[in-house]
Design a protein around this motif. Structure first.
Motif, PDB file in Angstrom:
ATOM      1  N   ASP A  41       0.689  -1.238  -0.028  1.00 21.96           N
ATOM      2  CA  ASP A  41      -0.013  -0.023  -0.031  1.00 21.96           C
ATOM      3  C   ASP A  41       0.863   1.288   0.092  1.00 21.96           C
ATOM      4  O   ASP A  41       0.347   2.535   0.334  1.00 21.96           O
ATOM      5  CB  ASP A  41      -0.955  -0.235   0.970  1.00 21.96           C
ATOM      6  N   ARG A  42       2.021   1.230  -0.339  1.00 20.95           N
ATOM      7  CA  ARG A  42       2.914   2.243  -0.354  1.00 20.95           C
ATOM      8  C   ARG A  42       2.673   2.992  -1.479  1.00 20.95           C
ATOM      9  O   ARG A  42       2.337   2.484  -2.584  1.00 20.95           O
ATOM     10  CB  ARG A  42       4.510   1.957   0.006  1.00 20.95           C
ATOM     11  N   PRO A  43       3.267   4.356  -1.569  1.00 23.30           N
ATOM     12  CA  PRO A  43       3.145   5.028  -2.796  1.00 23.30           C
ATOM     13  C   PRO A  43       3.612   4.453  -3.858  1.00 23.30           C
ATOM     14  O   PRO A  43       4.879   4.019  -3.659  1.00 23.30           O
ATOM     15  CB  PRO A  43       3.694   6.540  -2.418  1.00 23.30           C
ATOM     16  N   LEU A  44       3.219   4.558  -5.189  1.00 23.32           N
ATOM     17  CA  LEU A  44       3.691   3.834  -6.394  1.00 23.32           C
ATOM     18  C   LEU A  44       3.913   4.882  -7.400  1.00 23.32           C
ATOM     19  O   LEU A  44       2.747   5.228  -8.181  1.00 23.32           O
ATOM     20  CB  LEU A  44       2.657   2.734  -6.587  1.00 23.32           C
ATOM     21  N   LEU A  53      -0.022  11.064 -14.933  1.00 19.88           N
ATOM     22  CA  LEU A  53      -0.271  11.067 -13.223  1.00 19.88           C
ATOM     23  C   LEU A  53      -1.576  10.836 -13.108  1.00 19.88           C
ATOM     24  O   LEU A  53      -2.197  10.902 -12.024  1.00 19.88           O
ATOM     25  CB  LEU A  53       0.171  12.421 -13.100  1.00 19.88           C
ATOM     26  N   SER A  54      -2.666  11.115 -14.270  1.00 20.17           N
ATOM     27  CA  SER A  54      -4.075  10.992 -14.085  1.00 20.17           C
ATOM     28  C   SER A  54      -4.622   9.373 -13.987  1.00 20.17           C
ATOM     29  O   SER A  54      -5.544   9.278 -13.791  1.00 20.17           O
ATOM     30  CB  SER A  54      -4.863  11.496 -15.218  1.00 20.17           C
ATOM     31  N   VAL A  55      -3.696   8.598 -14.101  1.00 21.59           N
ATOM     32  CA  VAL A  55      -3.768   7.061 -14.280  1.00 21.59           C
ATOM     33  C   VAL A  55      -4.087   6.802 -12.792  1.00 21.59           C
ATOM     34  O   VAL A  55      -3.465   7.298 -11.859  1.00 21.59           O
ATOM     35  CB  VAL A  55      -2.857   6.274 -14.832  1.00 21.59           C
ATOM     36  N   PRO A  56      -5.431   6.158 -12.566  1.00 21.15           N
ATOM     37  CA  PRO A  56      -5.880   5.557 -11.283  1.00 21.15           C
ATOM     38  C   PRO A  56      -4.610   4.951 -10.595  1.00 21.15           C
ATOM     39  O   PRO A  56      -4.098   3.883 -11.520  1.00 21.15           O
ATOM     40  CB  PRO A  56      -7.152   4.964 -11.295  1.00 21.15           C
ATOM     41  N   GLY A  57      -4.269   5.075  -9.507  1.00 19.90           N
ATOM     42  CA  GLY A  57      -3.222   4.265  -8.778  1.00 19.90           C
ATOM     43  C   GLY A  57      -1.829   4.740  -9.023  1.00 19.90           C
ATOM     44  O   GLY A  57      -1.021   4.145  -8.636  1.00 19.90           O
ATOM     45  N   CYS A  58      -1.702   5.926  -9.652  1.00 23.49           N
ATOM     46  CA  CYS A  58      -0.418   6.216 -10.209  1.00 23.49           C
ATOM     47  C   CYS A  58      -0.001   7.561  -9.187  1.00 23.49           C
ATOM     48  O   CYS A  58      -0.679   8.507  -9.320  1.00 23.49           O
ATOM     49  CB  CYS A  58      -0.143   6.618 -11.425  1.00 23.49           C
ATOM     50  N   ASP A  59       0.853   7.267  -8.093  1.00 24.17           N
ATOM     51  CA  ASP A  59       1.036   8.427  -7.286  1.00 24.17           C
ATOM     52  C   ASP A  59       2.293   9.321  -7.421  1.00 24.17           C
ATOM     53  O   ASP A  59       2.618  10.129  -6.801  1.00 24.17           O
ATOM     54  CB  ASP A  59       1.494   7.622  -6.194  1.00 24.17           C
ATOM     55  N   GLY A  60       2.895   9.287  -8.636  1.00 23.87           N
ATOM     56  CA  GLY A  60       3.912  10.025  -9.167  1.00 23.87           C
ATOM     57  C   GLY A  60       4.650   9.396 -10.247  1.00 23.87           C
ATOM     58  O   GLY A  60       4.295   8.586 -10.774  1.00 23.87           O
ATOM     59  N   ALA A  61       5.746  10.171 -10.478  1.00 21.47           N
ATOM     60  CA  ALA A  61       6.698   9.893 -11.544  1.00 21.47           C
ATOM     61  C   ALA A  61       8.220   9.660 -11.250  1.00 21.47           C
ATOM     62  O   ALA A  61       8.570  10.541 -10.679  1.00 21.47           O
ATOM     63  CB  ALA A  61       6.313  10.618 -13.080  1.00 21.47           C
ATOM     64  N   LEU A  62       9.017   8.613 -11.775  1.00 20.11           N
ATOM     65  CA  LEU A  62      10.412   8.591 -11.714  1.00 20.11           C
ATOM     66  C   LEU A  62      10.600   8.776 -13.294  1.00 20.11           C
ATOM     67  O   LEU A  62      10.491   7.916 -14.182  1.00 20.11           O
ATOM     68  CB  LEU A  62      10.637   7.492 -11.014  1.00 20.11           C
ATOM     69  N   ILE A  63      11.728   9.852 -13.304  1.00 25.19           N
ATOM     70  CA  ILE A  63      11.848  10.447 -14.626  1.00 25.19           C
ATOM     71  C   ILE A  63      13.336  10.494 -14.878  1.00 25.19           C
ATOM     72  O   ILE A  63      14.317  11.166 -13.969  1.00 25.19           O
ATOM     73  CB  ILE A  63      11.364  11.862 -14.835  1.00 25.19           C
ATOM     74  N   GLY A  64      13.895   9.671 -16.030  1.00 26.12           N
ATOM     75  CA  GLY A  64      15.305   9.822 -16.432  1.00 26.12           C
ATOM     76  C   GLY A  64      15.604  10.927 -17.254  1.00 26.12           C
ATOM     77  O   GLY A  64      15.656  12.056 -17.087  1.00 26.12           O
ATOM     78  N   THR A  65      15.560  10.542 -18.741  1.00 24.89           N
ATOM     79  CA  THR A  65      15.997  11.470 -19.854  1.00 24.89           C
ATOM     80  C   THR A  65      15.493  12.923 -19.651  1.00 24.89           C
ATOM     81  O   THR A  65      15.851  13.703 -19.869  1.00 24.89           O
ATOM     82  CB  THR A  65      15.647  10.777 -21.051  1.00 24.89           C
ATOM     83  N   ALA A  66      14.038  12.730 -19.528  1.00 23.18           N
ATOM     84  CA  ALA A  66      13.213  14.196 -19.578  1.00 23.18           C
ATOM     85  C   ALA A  66      13.491  15.157 -18.273  1.00 23.18           C
ATOM     86  O   ALA A  66      13.160  16.169 -18.439  1.00 23.18           O
ATOM     87  CB  ALA A  66      11.895  13.780 -19.804  1.00 23.18           C
ATOM     88  N   SER A  67      14.235  14.513 -17.508  1.00 18.62           N
ATOM     89  CA  SER A  67      14.615  15.561 -16.205  1.00 18.62           C
ATOM     90  C   SER A  67      15.784  16.220 -16.384  1.00 18.62           C
ATOM     91  O   SER A  67      16.078  17.053 -15.667  1.00 18.62           O
ATOM     92  CB  SER A  67      14.503  14.525 -14.808  1.00 18.62           C
ATOM     93  N   TRP A  68      16.685  15.863 -17.558  1.00 20.60           N
ATOM     94  CA  TRP A  68      18.217  16.145 -17.388  1.00 20.60           C
ATOM     95  C   TRP A  68      18.248  17.714 -17.709  1.00 20.60           C
ATOM     96  O   TRP A  68      19.274  18.331 -17.388  1.00 20.60           O
ATOM     97  CB  TRP A  68      18.916  15.308 -18.238  1.00 20.60           C
ATOM     98  N   GLU A  69      17.042  18.022 -18.669  1.00 21.35           N
ATOM     99  CA  GLU A  69      17.116  19.500 -19.027  1.00 21.35           C
ATOM    100  C   GLU A  69      16.152  20.141 -18.013  1.00 21.35           C
ATOM    101  O   GLU A  69      15.118  19.781 -17.752  1.00 21.35           O
ATOM    102  CB  GLU A  69      16.641  19.743 -20.333  1.00 21.35           C
ATOM    103  N   ILE A  70      16.674  21.279 -17.312  1.00 18.02           N
ATOM    104  CA  ILE A  70      15.881  21.995 -16.362  1.00 18.02           C
ATOM    105  C   ILE A  70      14.653  22.478 -17.042  1.00 18.02           C
ATOM    106  O   ILE A  70      13.756  22.438 -16.395  1.00 18.02           O
ATOM    107  CB  ILE A  70      17.006  23.303 -15.749  1.00 18.02           C
ATOM    108  N   SER A  71      14.813  22.870 -18.432  1.00 16.64           N
ATOM    109  CA  SER A  71      13.397  23.565 -18.894  1.00 16.64           C
ATOM    110  C   SER A  71      12.432  22.524 -18.980  1.00 16.64           C
ATOM    111  O   SER A  71      11.033  22.751 -18.760  1.00 16.64           O
ATOM    112  CB  SER A  71      13.807  24.220 -20.399  1.00 16.64           C
ATOM    113  N   SER A  72      13.001  21.186 -19.364  1.00 16.86           N
ATOM    114  CA  SER A  72      11.952  20.232 -19.526  1.00 16.86           C
ATOM    115  C   SER A  72      11.467  19.719 -17.998  1.00 16.86           C
ATOM    116  O   SER A  72      10.168  19.354 -17.941  1.00 16.86           O
ATOM    117  CB  SER A  72      12.468  18.872 -20.052  1.00 16.86           C
TER     118      SER A  72
END
Ligand code: PEP
Length: 238
Positions: A191-194, A209-228
């Motif tokens: 039951d931990r955040p997923l 993030l609108s998917v039921p049961g999705c509590d957030g996102a772990l992001i690789g490539t798209a997080s590397w540019e600050i603007s993204s």
């Protein structure tokens, strides 16, 4: 308003000490000035660890650590090095460490237990390779259950991430239906955040993030540019 979603950025082997510091300072100002209160975790490379002067809710974690205070473990870092910078968040079980660095489930669970006993916030990743996905839902469930072997799935400081291997760094995102179905399978086990991870980017983060049961996102490539990253946080905030 999706501001309770957890957003995590995994830099992997990207960014230098200097560019990580610039990134964190810019993100911190953006979050503080725009009242972004969603929990944001950044996992920079080891060489970038520092005592950052953070005004917003950004938390810094490490992509890996060895289950030891200190010792003879060439190329690894332990608790003594983490404590120096007040780090109490660690990523464990990432598919690149499982598949490229050949970490076994036994070692991963040993690491998990060691950091759990020290109260760390643990981001724990699970996810199936393509051939398992193609073998069907039962095979996926069995695979994910094996990746939870030896893991205390009720640990209060655990954040799970479902990251299908075939979606990581490939530009191939899982469909909302598949994320919903697989998250339901995992939610029946913990039951931990997923979080979901696998080619999340500005163009799809809102839908994911609108998917039921999705509590957030772990992001690789798209997080590397600050603007993204900023674009994604703007979507999370709105
Ligand atoms: C990751 O490595 O955790 C990840 C999700 O990567 P990407 O966003 O590049 O698929």
């Amino acid at each position: 308003m999706m501001s309770s979603k957890i957003i995590a950025a995994n830099f992997k082997t990207n960014h230098t000490r200097r560019s990580s510091a610039e990134y964190i300072a810019r993100l911190d100002s953006f979050m503080a000035e725009n009242g972004v209160d969603t929990p944001v975790y950044i996992f920079p490379p080891f060489t970038a660890l520092d005592s950052f002067d953070i005004k917003s809710g950004i938390k810094i974690g490490v992509q890996n650590a060895y289950p030891t205070v200190k010792g003879s473990f060439t190329g690894e870092i332990g608790l003594e090095q983490l404590d120096e910078f007040g780090i109490d968040t660690v990523l464990i079980g990432h598919s690149e460490r499982r598949h490229i660095l050949k970490e076994s489930q036994e070692f991963i669970s040993e690491k998990f237990t060691w950091f759990k006993e020290r109260g760390f916030c643990i981001f724990y990743c699970i996810g199936e390779p393509l051939e398992v996905r193609e073998a069907g839902d039962d095979a996926v469930r069995r695979y994910l259950v094996e990746q939870l072997d030896g893991i205390d799935t009720r640990y209060e400081n655990l954040i799970l991430a479902y990251e299908p291997v075939w979606a990581i760094g490939t530009g191939k995102t899982a469909t909302p239906e598949l994320i919903e179905k697989t998250h339901a399978t995992i939610k029946a086990l913990s039951d931990r955040p997923l979080l979901y991870g696998g080619s999340v980017k500005p163009a799809n983060i809102g839908e994911i993030l609108s998917v039921p049961g999705c509590d957030g996102a772990l992001i690789g490539t798209a997080s590397w540019e600050i603007s993204s990253m900023v674009s994604m946080l703007e979507i999370v905030k709105s």
